[in-house]
Design a protein around this motif. Structure first.
Motif, PDB file in Angstrom:
ATOM      1  N   ASP A 130     -54.372  53.122 -49.805  1.00 51.07           N
ATOM      2  CA  ASP A 130     -53.200  53.372 -50.650  1.00 51.07           C
ATOM      3  C   ASP A 130     -53.712  53.719 -52.046  1.00 51.07           C
ATOM      4  O   ASP A 130     -53.633  52.926 -52.981  1.00 51.07           O
ATOM      5  N   SER A 143     -60.455  43.398 -43.349  1.00 48.97           N
ATOM      6  CA  SER A 143     -61.650  43.774 -44.122  1.00 48.97           C
ATOM      7  C   SER A 143     -61.489  43.339 -45.580  1.00 48.97           C
ATOM      8  O   SER A 143     -62.462  42.970 -46.239  1.00 48.97           O
ATOM      9  N   ALA A 186     -56.486  56.428 -40.109  1.00 53.03           N
ATOM     10  CA  ALA A 186     -56.536  55.235 -40.956  1.00 53.03           C
ATOM     11  C   ALA A 186     -55.623  54.164 -40.370  1.00 53.03           C
ATOM     12  O   ALA A 186     -54.481  54.455 -39.990  1.00 53.03           O
ATOM     13  N   GLY A 194     -57.794  46.655 -41.173  1.00 51.61           N
ATOM     14  CA  GLY A 194     -57.830  47.056 -42.586  1.00 51.61           C
ATOM     15  C   GLY A 194     -57.589  45.849 -43.484  1.00 51.61           C
ATOM     16  O   GLY A 194     -58.362  45.565 -44.411  1.00 51.61           O
ATOM     17  N   HIS A 195     -56.516  45.117 -43.196  1.00 49.97           N
ATOM     18  CA  HIS A 195     -56.228  43.901 -43.961  1.00 49.97           C
ATOM     19  C   HIS A 195     -57.381  42.898 -43.831  1.00 49.97           C
ATOM     20  O   HIS A 195     -57.771  42.256 -44.801  1.00 49.97           O
ATOM     21  N   VAL A 219     -61.477  48.149 -51.464  1.00 49.35           N
ATOM     22  CA  VAL A 219     -62.143  48.079 -50.154  1.00 49.35           C
ATOM     23  C   VAL A 219     -61.894  49.402 -49.419  1.00 49.35           C
ATOM     24  O   VAL A 219     -60.767  49.912 -49.411  1.00 49.35           O
ATOM     25  N   GLU A 220     -62.952  49.937 -48.822  1.00 47.98           N
ATOM     26  CA  GLU A 220     -62.833  51.254 -48.203  1.00 47.98           C
ATOM     27  C   GLU A 220     -61.879  51.244 -47.013  1.00 47.98           C
ATOM     28  O   GLU A 220     -61.635  50.200 -46.395  1.00 47.98           O
TER      29      GLU A 220
HETATM   30  P1  AMP Z   1     -49.828  46.621 -46.715  1.00 51.96           P
HETATM   31  O1  AMP Z   1     -49.687  45.421 -45.848  1.00 51.96           O
HETATM   32  O2  AMP Z   1     -49.643  47.918 -46.013  1.00 51.96           O
HETATM   33  O3  AMP Z   1     -49.034  46.511 -48.002  1.00 51.96           O
HETATM   34  O4  AMP Z   1     -51.360  46.634 -47.181  1.00 51.96           O
HETATM   35  C1  AMP Z   1     -51.932  45.528 -47.814  1.00 51.96           C
HETATM   36  C2  AMP Z   1     -53.280  45.918 -48.325  1.00 51.96           C
HETATM   37  O5  AMP Z   1     -54.110  46.337 -47.243  1.00 51.96           O
HETATM   38  C3  AMP Z   1     -53.237  47.087 -49.332  1.00 51.96           C
HETATM   39  O6  AMP Z   1     -54.157  46.830 -50.386  1.00 51.96           O
HETATM   40  C4  AMP Z   1     -53.683  48.246 -48.488  1.00 51.96           C
HETATM   41  O7  AMP Z   1     -54.289  49.276 -49.231  1.00 51.96           O
HETATM   42  C5  AMP Z   1     -54.678  47.590 -47.556  1.00 51.96           C
HETATM   43  N1  AMP Z   1     -54.867  48.407 -46.363  1.00 51.96           N
HETATM   44  C6  AMP Z   1     -53.916  48.908 -45.552  1.00 51.96           C
HETATM   45  N2  AMP Z   1     -54.466  49.668 -44.583  1.00 51.96           N
HETATM   46  C7  AMP Z   1     -55.793  49.659 -44.799  1.00 51.96           C
HETATM   47  C8  AMP Z   1     -56.913  50.270 -44.153  1.00 51.96           C
HETATM   48  N3  AMP Z   1     -56.774  51.044 -43.089  1.00 51.96           N
HETATM   49  N4  AMP Z   1     -58.153  50.029 -44.661  1.00 51.96           N
HETATM   50  C9  AMP Z   1     -58.319  49.242 -45.744  1.00 51.96           C
HETATM   51  N5  AMP Z   1     -57.309  48.631 -46.395  1.00 51.96           N
HETATM   52  C10 AMP Z   1     -56.068  48.849 -45.940  1.00 51.96           C
END
Ligand code: AMP
Length: 291
Positions: free
Chosen positions: A150, A39, A183, A36-37, A173-174
């Motif tokens: 989020d 992407s 997810a 996710g990150h 980003v999706e």
């Molecule tokens: P975090 O490290 O959880 O704070 O997330 C950092 C960024 O990665 C935030 O913008 C999240 O929305 C994004 N993010 C987390 N999980 C995903 C995912 N499965 N798909 C896309 N973006 C994600």
């Protein structure tokens, strides 16, 4: 890739990139990086000459009862992933660098933060808004990248940027998913094997809502009933909230006559998971990214 820990080093690196005429992309994260990150980084790499990633487990967005102490810290591994994605700068400050003694200025975004996550996690968005504005001011990016995963956070950041005239484009980003629809999340690693299996119920509930919507259902409480019945059928899952709301204001809607999002927060065992989908008319069930 340069790994730096101080604000001064970021400013210097960004100034150098600017002198070379590069546009700057920022990907804020809390580390424990997954696809996710990555992407977000790839999207930034496609659009910007210089890509900065931040890894900071922001203490001010965790309530005392939450998982700040146990949140995964995997900097070496994360740095390798950033390097592989062609990131230019990785900023990994410590808490004192971001919040020196005497720090006392905070971002409060109104209405949007009094709902949903804001109710379940008081103070969360104050911490998120504050750290994001700080990161924006530190690295002064042209674009900052956030995941749809989020969803409420994304809306809060967009509102802050708009209300406070931050000269930054927020790029969405999706959501990236496992093969069974879960997810990706840094918190998935807290799940036991049986909980991991049960956690697919979030995606199943979103899909059920999307299928009902695509077949013509426009009554949001009927959709919420479908969602609730899917989730409550899973004994390991406990709903925090599961709602159909206006995709911009996040306020409840009765009849669906505008863009709506299904927002879920569900505890699976001790792990709290969130997910969402923007409902659309596509019966083939494609995911749609807002904007
Ligand atoms: P975090 O490290 O959880 O704070 O997330 C950092 C960024 O990665 C935030 O913008 C999240 O929305 C994004 N993010 C987390 N999980 C995903 C995912 N499965 N798909 C896309 N973006 C994600």
């Amino acid at each position: 890739m340069r790994l730096v820990h101080t604000i001064a080093q970021v400013r210097e690196a960004v100034a150098d990139a600017r002198r070379l005429g590069s546009t700057i992309g920022l990907v804020p994260t809390m580390g424990a990086l997954h696809e996710g990150h990555l992407s977000l980084m790839r999207q930034s790499r496609r659009q910007c000459g210089f890509v900065a990633v931040s890894i900071f487990i922001n203490p001010t967005q965790f309530a005392p009862s939450e998982d700040f102490a146990s949140y995964p810290r995997t900097l070496d591994d994360d740095a390798q992933k950033c390097e592989q994605e062609g990131v230019d700068l990785l900023f990994a400050p410590n808490a004192l660098e971001m919040y020196p003694q005497g720090f006392d200025s905070w971002i409060e975004v109104g209405g949007l933060t009094s709902l949903l996550e804001g109710v379940s996690r008081p103070g969360h968005f104050r911490g998120v808004g504050t750290v994001c504005l700080k990161l924006f001011n530190i690295s002064q990016p042209d674009r900052a990248y956030f995941g749809q995963k989020d969803y409420q956070q994304l809306q809060v950041i967009k509102k802050m940027v708009s209300d406070l005239n931050a000269p930054i484009e927020i790029v969405t980003v999706e959501t990236q998913r496992e093969h069974d629809g879960l997810a990706l999340s840094s918190r998935n690693r807290y799940l036991s094997k049986v909980e991991r299996q049960a956690a697919t119920v979030l995606y199943q509930a979103l899909q059920a809502a999307q299928a009902e919507y695509a077949s013509g259902q426009r009554d949001s409480s009927a959709l919420e009933q479908v969602i609730h019945s899917v989730i409550t059928a899973q004994p390991l899952a406990e709903i925090d909230y599961a709602v159909v709301v206006d995709a911009d204001t996040l306020l409840p809607v009765d009849t669906i006559d505008r863009r709506v999002v299904v927002l879920l927060a569900v505890r699976v065992g001790l792990t709290r998971l969130i997910d969402n989908i923007i409902l659309n008319n596509d019966a083939t069930n494609n995911w749609i990214i807002p904007d």
